[in-house]
Design a protein around this motif. Structure first.
Motif, short mmCIF file in Angstrom:
data_model
loop_
_atom_site.label_atom_id
_atom_site.label_comp_id
_atom_site.label_asym_id
_atom_site.label_seq_id
_atom_site.Cartn_x
_atom_site.Cartn_y
_atom_site.Cartn_z
N GLY A 1 0.71 -1.11 0.05
CA GLY A 1 -0.05 0.08 -0.08
C GLY A 1 0.65 1.33 -0.06
O GLY A 1 1.52 1.46 1.10
N GLY A 2 0.81 1.87 -1.09
CA GLY A 2 1.91 3.06 -1.22
C GLY A 2 0.89 4.37 -0.88
O GLY A 2 1.69 5.27 -0.39
N ASP A 3 -0.26 4.56 -1.13
CA ASP A 3 -1.12 5.35 -0.98
C ASP A 3 -1.76 5.75 0.19
O ASP A 3 -2.58 4.75 0.70
CB ASP A 3 -2.10 5.72 -2.23
N ILE A 4 -1.99 6.64 0.89
CA ILE A 4 -2.46 6.84 1.99
C ILE A 4 -3.15 8.35 2.46
O ILE A 4 -2.68 9.24 1.80
CB ILE A 4 -1.52 6.67 3.59
N ALA A 5 -4.32 8.27 3.14
CA ALA A 5 -4.65 9.53 3.68
C ALA A 5 -5.15 9.43 5.30
O ALA A 5 -5.58 8.36 5.35
CB ALA A 5 -5.98 10.15 2.94
N GLY A 6 -4.53 10.37 6.19
CA GLY A 6 -5.03 10.03 7.24
C GLY A 6 -4.60 11.43 8.20
O GLY A 6 -4.59 12.60 7.64
N THR A 7 -4.40 11.02 9.40
CA THR A 7 -3.91 12.25 10.40
C THR A 7 -2.63 11.97 10.98
O THR A 7 -2.28 10.78 11.27
CB THR A 7 -5.04 12.72 11.30
N ILE A 8 -1.80 12.81 11.36
CA ILE A 8 -0.41 12.70 11.78
C ILE A 8 -0.59 12.34 13.21
O ILE A 8 -1.16 13.03 14.15
CB ILE A 8 0.34 13.98 11.76
N GLU A 9 0.10 11.34 13.67
CA GLU A 9 0.13 10.73 15.02
C GLU A 9 1.51 11.25 15.63
O GLU A 9 1.46 11.54 16.64
CB GLU A 9 0.26 9.30 14.99
N ALA A 10 2.35 11.20 15.04
CA ALA A 10 3.59 11.72 15.55
C ALA A 10 4.72 12.09 14.44
O ALA A 10 4.64 11.83 13.47
CB ALA A 10 4.22 10.57 16.43
N VAL A 11 5.71 12.89 14.79
CA VAL A 11 6.83 13.37 14.05
C VAL A 11 7.99 12.96 14.63
O VAL A 11 8.31 12.84 15.80
CB VAL A 11 6.64 14.61 13.78
N GLY A 12 9.05 12.60 13.57
CA GLY A 12 10.41 12.46 13.90
C GLY A 12 11.18 13.73 14.39
O GLY A 12 10.67 14.67 13.93
N ASP A 13 12.28 13.37 14.77
CA ASP A 13 13.45 14.35 14.97
C ASP A 13 13.67 15.41 13.67
O ASP A 13 13.66 14.94 12.50
CB ASP A 13 14.71 13.99 15.34
N GLY A 14 13.47 16.75 13.83
CA GLY A 14 13.61 17.59 12.72
C GLY A 14 12.50 17.99 11.91
O GLY A 14 12.65 18.94 11.09
N VAL A 15 11.39 17.54 12.07
CA VAL A 15 10.24 17.89 11.47
C VAL A 15 9.53 18.94 11.82
O VAL A 15 9.04 18.96 13.04
CB VAL A 15 9.22 16.56 11.52
N GLU A 16 9.43 20.07 11.19
CA GLU A 16 8.72 21.14 11.90
C GLU A 16 7.53 21.64 11.06
O GLU A 16 6.85 22.33 11.50
CB GLU A 16 9.95 22.40 11.86
N ILE A 17 7.20 21.15 9.85
CA ILE A 17 6.48 21.74 8.67
C ILE A 17 4.96 20.92 9.12
O ILE A 17 4.09 21.36 8.63
CB ILE A 17 6.68 21.65 7.51
N PHE A 18 5.13 19.99 9.89
CA PHE A 18 4.01 19.15 10.18
C PHE A 18 3.59 18.90 11.83
O PHE A 18 4.64 18.86 12.32
CB PHE A 18 3.79 17.52 9.62
N LYS A 19 2.63 18.90 12.22
CA LYS A 19 2.46 18.53 13.39
C LYS A 19 1.24 17.54 13.85
O LYS A 19 0.47 17.28 12.78
CB LYS A 19 2.07 19.76 14.36
N LYS A 20 1.43 17.05 14.99
CA LYS A 20 0.35 15.88 15.53
C LYS A 20 -1.21 16.51 15.21
O LYS A 20 -1.41 17.47 15.72
CB LYS A 20 0.22 15.47 16.82
N GLY A 21 -2.02 15.81 14.52
CA GLY A 21 -3.41 15.99 14.00
C GLY A 21 -3.52 16.50 12.72
O GLY A 21 -4.63 16.74 12.28
#
Length: 309
Positions: free
Chosen positions: A63-83
Motif C-alpha cells: 500500500g503506497g497511497d494513504i490519507a489520514g492524520t499525523i500521529e507523531a513526527v520524527g526529529d527535525g520535522v517542523e512543517i507538520f504537527k500531530k493532528g
C-alpha cells in the motif's frame, strides 16, 4: 496495530489480517494514522511475485497511497504537527498503507485539500504523480499538443486526461464504450472504443502517447505518433529499438514521491480542475476482494480501503 501482511508471494490468499508492531518515525519522517489506503496495480503485482524480483524482503505490508492524520513526527520535522490531515506516499513496502499506522517521509506528504474527503485524497497520490511525471516531466506536454491516453477511465488514465486538459492539450482517450461519457466528462476531446476498432487505425500524428495498459497496446501505440513524438509507458519499459526505428522518443515512468508536485495537484483540486472517481470503498478486511477487482482491469477510477476513522 492491525495490518495486512504477506509472508509469501502468491495470489490474494497470501494477504493476512494480523497484529504487528506499530512503526516509529525516524528523523525527517512522520507517523500517519491511516484513515484510508488506495489499491494500485503495483500492490498485486508485488504480491504476485514482482516483489521477489525486485529484492523486497518478507514480510511485507503493501500500500503506497494513504490519507489520514499525523500521529507523531520524527526529529527535525517542523512543517507538520500531530493532528494535521495529510495524504501522500508511504516510506516503503515495509510500512505500507494497508495498516492502522504508516510511516512517510516529509517530502512525500502534503496537506489534504479541505474540499475533498479522505477517501478521495487516498486515491490521488500515486495515480496523479505518475500521470504528472509521465506527461509533463518526461514528455514535456505543452498547450495545443495532441496526446493519446490509453486506459483513460482507469486510476492513472483518468488523472492524465484531466492534467493534460488543464495544460491546454487536445486529449484523445481510449476505453471501452461503456466508459465513453465518463472519459468525455473528464475532458477528453476525442474518444476511441478499443473494443470496436483498433485505436491505431483512427489515431494518427499525435505528439505524445501515455500508455497505461502495456503489452500489445504499447506496441500498437507507436503507430499513432508523429516523427519526433514521445511515448511514455506506465506498466513497463517501451521498446527502445522500435522507438529508434520510428524516430521517436520513449520512456518508462516510475512514480517518484514529490511534495512539491502534490502541492501543484492540490491547487488544481481546489480550482476544480482535478477530480477523483472512486470505484468502490471496502473495509481493510476485504483486501482480497479489492485485489481481485483491481486485477480484473475493469474498474473505473480507484479502489480504496477504509482503515480507520
Amino acid at each position: 496495530m492491525k495490518a495486512i501482511v504477506i509472508n509469501a508471494y502468491g495470489n490474494e490468499d497470501v494477504l493476512n489480517y494480523v497484529d504487528v508492531e506499530r512503526p516509529e518515525p525516524k528523523a525527517d519522517e512522520i507517523l500517519v494514522k491511516v484513515h484510508v489506503a488506495a489499491v494500485n496495480p503495483a500492490d498485486w503485482k508485488i504480491r504476485d511475485g514482482m516483489g521477489e524480483r525486485f529484492g523486497f524482503k518478507l514480510p511485507l505490508i503493501l500500500g503506497g497511497d494513504i490519507a489520514g492524520t499525523i500521529e507523531a513526527v520524527g526529529d527535525g520535522v517542523e512543517i507538520f504537527k500531530k493532528g494535521d490531515a495529510v495524504y501522500g506516499i508511504t516510506v516503503s513496502s515495509l510500512s505500507g498503507g494497508y495498516a492502522e499506522y504508516a510511516v512517510a517521509k516529509t517530502d512525500a506528504i502534503a496537506p489534504k485539500p479541505e474540499s475533498i474527503t479522505f477517501e478521495a485524497a487516498a486515491a490521488i497520490p500515486i495515480a496523479a504523480l505518475t500521470a504528472w511525471q509521465a506527461i509533463f516531466d518526461l514528455a514535456n506536454l505543452s498547450s495545443g499538443q495532441r496526446i493519446l491516453i490509453t486506459g483513460a477511465s482507469g486510476g492513472v488514465g483518468s488523472m492524465a486526461v484531466q492534467l493534460a486538459k488543464a495544460k491546454g492539450a487536445i486529449v484523445i482517450g481510449t476505453a471501452s464504450g461503456k466508459n465513453e461519457q465518463f472519459v468525455r466528462d473528464l475532458g477528453a476531446d476525442e474518444f476511441v472504443d478499443y473494443t470496436q476498432q483498433p485505436f491505431e487505425e483512427v489515431v494518427k500524428g499525435v505528439d505524445v502517447v501515455f500508455d497505461t495498459i502495456g503489452g500489445d497496446t504499447s506496441a500498437r501505440a507507436f503507430q499513432t505518433l508523429k516523427k519526433g513524438g514521445f511515448l511514455v509507458s506506465a506498466p513497463e519499459p517501451p521498446s527502445e529499438e522500435k522507438a529508434r526505428e520510428l524516430g521517436i522518443q520513449a520512456a518508462w515512468v516510475y512514480c517518484q514521491p514529490s511534495a512539491q508536485q502534490l502541492a501543484e495537484i492540490n491547487r488544481l483540486i481546489e480550482e476544480g480542475k482535478l477530480k477523483v472517481h472512486i470505484e468502490t470503498v471496502l473495509p481493510l478486511t476485504e483486501v482480497k476482494k479489492a485485489h481481485q477487482l483491481s486485477q480484473s482491469g475493469r474498474t473505473r477510477g480507484k479502489i480504496v480501503l477504509q482503515v480507520g476513522a
